[in-house]
Design a protein around this motif. Structure first.
Motif, mmCIF file in Angstrom:
data_model
loop_
_atom_site.group_PDB
_atom_site.id
_atom_site.type_symbol
_atom_site.label_atom_id
_atom_site.label_comp_id
_atom_site.label_asym_id
_atom_site.label_seq_id
_atom_site.Cartn_x
_atom_site.Cartn_y
_atom_site.Cartn_z
ATOM 1 N N ASP A 190 -0.220 3.503 9.344
ATOM 2 C CA ASP A 190 -0.601 4.863 8.939
ATOM 3 C C ASP A 190 -1.503 4.875 7.710
ATOM 4 O O ASP A 190 -2.312 5.771 7.532
ATOM 5 C CB ASP A 190 0.646 5.705 8.591
ATOM 6 C CG ASP A 190 1.486 5.971 9.825
ATOM 7 O OD1 ASP A 190 0.913 5.966 10.929
ATOM 8 O OD2 ASP A 190 2.714 6.177 9.662
ATOM 9 N N THR A 191 -1.300 3.891 6.822
ATOM 10 C CA THR A 191 -2.033 3.946 5.557
ATOM 11 C C THR A 191 -3.238 3.005 5.533
ATOM 12 O O THR A 191 -4.023 3.033 4.576
ATOM 13 C CB THR A 191 -1.098 3.601 4.374
ATOM 14 O OG1 THR A 191 -0.537 2.308 4.611
ATOM 15 C CG2 THR A 191 0.024 4.618 4.233
ATOM 16 N N GLU A 192 -3.382 2.213 6.593
ATOM 17 C CA GLU A 192 -4.462 1.222 6.637
ATOM 18 C C GLU A 192 -5.830 1.859 6.353
ATOM 19 O O GLU A 192 -6.598 1.386 5.518
ATOM 20 C CB GLU A 192 -4.450 0.585 8.037
ATOM 21 C CG GLU A 192 -5.527 -0.433 8.251
ATOM 22 C CD GLU A 192 -5.420 -1.084 9.639
ATOM 23 O OE1 GLU A 192 -4.579 -0.652 10.459
ATOM 24 O OE2 GLU A 192 -6.192 -2.024 9.880
ATOM 25 N N SER A 207 -0.736 -2.845 3.847
ATOM 26 C CA SER A 207 -0.494 -1.447 4.236
ATOM 27 C C SER A 207 0.370 -1.394 5.499
ATOM 28 O O SER A 207 0.757 -2.431 6.039
ATOM 29 C CB SER A 207 -1.828 -0.760 4.517
ATOM 30 O OG SER A 207 -2.339 -1.234 5.741
ATOM 31 N N ASN A 208 0.650 -0.206 5.961
ATOM 32 C CA ASN A 208 1.184 -0.074 7.321
ATOM 33 C C ASN A 208 0.108 0.588 8.174
ATOM 34 O O ASN A 208 -0.987 0.882 7.687
ATOM 35 C CB ASN A 208 2.531 0.661 7.344
ATOM 36 C CG ASN A 208 2.419 2.104 6.895
ATOM 37 O OD1 ASN A 208 1.345 2.704 6.949
ATOM 38 N ND2 ASN A 208 3.531 2.666 6.438
ATOM 39 N N LEU A 230 -6.601 4.609 4.855
ATOM 40 C CA LEU A 230 -6.695 5.082 3.467
ATOM 41 C C LEU A 230 -7.145 3.955 2.542
ATOM 42 O O LEU A 230 -8.089 4.084 1.772
ATOM 43 C CB LEU A 230 -5.332 5.620 3.007
ATOM 44 C CG LEU A 230 -5.243 5.979 1.526
ATOM 45 C CD1 LEU A 230 -5.900 7.337 1.270
ATOM 46 C CD2 LEU A 230 -3.800 6.001 1.030
ATOM 47 N N TYR A 231 -6.443 2.813 2.625
ATOM 48 C CA TYR A 231 -6.763 1.726 1.686
ATOM 49 C C TYR A 231 -8.121 1.100 1.993
ATOM 50 O O TYR A 231 -8.833 0.677 1.080
ATOM 51 C CB TYR A 231 -5.619 0.697 1.631
ATOM 52 C CG TYR A 231 -4.428 1.335 0.951
ATOM 53 C CD1 TYR A 231 -4.406 1.505 -0.424
ATOM 54 C CD2 TYR A 231 -3.371 1.865 1.694
ATOM 55 C CE1 TYR A 231 -3.363 2.163 -1.054
ATOM 56 C CE2 TYR A 231 -2.325 2.527 1.077
ATOM 57 C CZ TYR A 231 -2.324 2.673 -0.303
ATOM 58 O OH TYR A 231 -1.305 3.331 -0.924
ATOM 59 N N GLY A 276 0.816 -1.210 0.000
ATOM 60 C CA GLY A 276 0.000 0.000 0.000
ATOM 61 C C GLY A 276 0.847 1.257 0.000
ATOM 62 O O GLY A 276 1.108 1.840 1.049
ATOM 63 N N SER A 277 1.279 1.676 -1.192
ATOM 64 C CA SER A 277 1.963 2.960 -1.389
ATOM 65 C C SER A 277 2.240 3.108 -2.880
ATOM 66 O O SER A 277 1.827 2.241 -3.668
ATOM 67 C CB SER A 277 3.273 3.051 -0.586
ATOM 68 O OG SER A 277 4.247 2.227 -1.149
ATOM 69 N N TYR A 291 6.495 -1.716 6.348
ATOM 70 C CA TYR A 291 6.524 -2.440 5.066
ATOM 71 C C TYR A 291 7.639 -3.476 5.004
ATOM 72 O O TYR A 291 7.537 -4.480 4.310
ATOM 73 C CB TYR A 291 6.691 -1.465 3.902
ATOM 74 C CG TYR A 291 5.500 -0.581 3.667
ATOM 75 C CD1 TYR A 291 4.241 -1.137 3.471
ATOM 76 C CD2 TYR A 291 5.625 0.797 3.624
ATOM 77 C CE1 TYR A 291 3.138 -0.339 3.258
ATOM 78 C CE2 TYR A 291 4.524 1.613 3.405
ATOM 79 C CZ TYR A 291 3.287 1.041 3.223
ATOM 80 O OH TYR A 291 2.192 1.832 3.005
#
Ligand code: AMP
Ligand code: AMP
Length: 340
Positions: free
Chosen positions: A36-38, A33-34, A40-41, A11-12, A56
Motif C-alpha cells: 500500500d505504501t510502496e 514498505s508494504n 508513496l515512498y 516505511g511508516s 511489515y
C-alpha cells in the motif's frame, strides 16, 4: 568522504523524516514498505530504493540480504509495533540505538523504576479498583496511540466500566493539566543532551470536549477517548526549559546504570502533563524518534538555536552517524549486536 552506507527504515511512522535527513547528510536511503505504501515512498526523490513486502511483519525475512550490505537501521515506533523484542534482538544488522533499553521501556514496571530512579514525578498508580480515591485513567498494555484508554471518575465507576476488562491494564491517577511531549537527542559522541522540539498530541475526542459547555454535556452519554490523530507544535515557557533539560539529563544518567555503559542515546521523548503549580508529571518515555517530531522536518525553534540550519530529529540522527564514521567511532552509535 566515502560514505557507502545506506540508511534503512520501515516505511511508516517517521520514515520520511529519517530518510530525508539521511539523504541531506549524504547517505543512500532505503525504505522497506508494504504494497500500500510502496508508491508513496517511491514518489520522493530522496528515497533511493524501496523494497516492498506484503506485510511489515515479514521484515525479518530481509535480514540475510541486508546483512550482506552496508546498511544501518534507524528504528522508529513501527519497529516496536511490528517486530517482537526477540526479533529486535536477533537482528545483527547495524542498528542505531541501544537495544538493552527496550526491556526497560517495554515493561511498564521497569519503565516506572527507571523514571522514579531519575527523580521524576510520576502519577500515582493503583493496584486495584478498591484503592481508587480520585479520578484515574485505565490504560491497556501495549495499546497503540491511546486506543482503549478509559477515564474513570471513582471506584464505583471502575466497578461498572473497567472491572470486567480481560486485557492487562494499569490504573493511573488522572492528572489535570496540559500535555507536553518533549523530544530530546543525546549524542554519545559529544556526550551532550539537546532539546530538539516539543509537541502536544491532538486526540479524539478528549480535545473536543471543551468545545461543548459542561452544562450541555449533562445527560449526554459521552466519555473522553484518547486516540491520537495528529500533533501540534508547542514552544515552552522559557523559564520551564531548564527543568525540561534537567529531566532529560537524569534519564540519560540513570540509563547508564541500568542498560549498560552506553545507556540511552539518540532520540527519545518523555510524555508529560504540567499542572497549574508547574509540576511536570511524567507518564512515559519512548526511547527512539517519536511521530511528534514530524512537525519539525524543517527544524524547530529549539533546533535552530543549536544549528542555524534545518535540523530535524531524523537529520540529527544521520549527522551523528556521519560524525561517527568520520571519526572512526561507528561502534559508539550502534547497538553492540551490530556486526560491522
Ligand atoms: P503507523 O505508522 O501509523 O502504523 O504507526 C506506528 C505506531 O506509531 C503505532 O503504534 C501508532 O499508534 C504510533 N503513532 C503513529 N503516529 C503517531 C502520532 N502522531 N503520535 C503518537 N503515536 C503515533
Ligand atoms: P500515553 O499512551 O501515555 O502517551 O497517553 C496517551 C494520552 O492519554 C495522553 O496524551 C493524555 O491525553 C492521556 N493520558 C495518559 N496518562 C494520563 C494521566 N495520567 N492523566 C491524564 N491524562 C493522561
Amino acid at each position: 568522504m566515502d560514505r557507502p552506507y545506506t540508511i534503512a527504515t520501515l516505511g511508516s511512522h517517521s520514515a520520511l523524516q529519517i530518510l530525508k535527513g539521511a539523504h541531506d547528510e549524504g547517505f543512500r536511503t532505503l525504505a522497506v514498505s508494504n504494497r500500500d505504501t510502496e508508491r508513496l515512498y517511491r514518489s520522493f526523490a530522496f528515497v533511493d530504493e524501496v523494497i516492498a513486502l506484503n506485510d511489515y511483519s515479514e521484515f525479518m525475512s530481509l535480514i540475510g540480504q541486508l546483512e550482506k550490505r552496508k546498511v544501518i537501521i534507524v528504528p522508529h515506533g513501527s519497529f516496536v509495533a511490528y517486530l517482537s523484542l526477540d526479533e529486535h534482538k536477533k537482528m545483527t544488522i547495524p542498528y542505531f540505538g541501544n537495544k538493552a533499553v527496550l526491556d526497560w521501556e517495554a515493561s511498564r514496571e521497569l519503565q516506572r523504576q527507571w523514571l522514579s530512579r531519575a527523580g521524576l514525578t510520576l502519577p500515582r498508580q493503583f493496584r486495584s479498583g478498591a484503592e481508587i480515591d480520585r479520578p484515574v485513567i485505565v490504560k491497556l498494555y501495549g495499546a497503540a496511540g491511546g486506543k482503549g484508554y478509559m477515564f474513570i471518575r471513582d471506584a464505583h465507576d471502575f466497578e461498572a466500566r473497567a472491572a470486567h476488562l480481560k486485557e492487562a491494564y494499569i490504573i493511573q491517577e488522572y492528572i489535570i493539566g496540559v500535555p507536553l511531549y518533549i523530544h530530546y537527542f543525546y549524542s554519545p559522541l559529544q556526550r551532550k543532551l539537546e532539546i530538539m522540539s516539543m509537541d502536544r498530541r491532538y486526540e479524539t475526542n478528549v480535545d473536543s470536549l471543551g468545545r461543548i459547555p459542561a452544562a450541555a454535556q449533562e445527560g449526554m452519554d459521552v466519555s473522553p477517548s484518547y486516540v491520537v490523530v495528529g500533533n501540534q507544535p508547542v514552544s515552552l515557557r522559557e523559564s520551564m526549559l531548564a527543568e525540561a533539560l534537567r529531566m532529560g539529563d537524569e534519564l540519560v544518567r540513570v540509563s547508564k546504570e541500568i542498560c549498560g555503559p552506553k545507556g540511552l542515546f539518540g532520540a527519545f521523548c518523555i510524555e508529560t502533563i504540567i499542572t497549574p503549580d508547574i509540576q511536570f508529571y511524567v507518564m512515559e518515555i519512548s526511547a527512539r524518534i517519536v511521530a511528534g517530531t514530524n512537525l519539525f522536518i524543517d527544524g524547530s525553534p529549539y533546533s535552530y538555536l543549536n544549528y542555524s540550519e534545518p535540523m530535524s530529529t531524523g537529520r540529527r540522527i544521520a549527522r551523528e552517524i556521519k560524525n561517527a564514521l568520520l571519526t572512526n567511532n561507528l561502534h559508539l552509535v550502534l547497538d553492540d549486536s551490530s556486526i560491522l
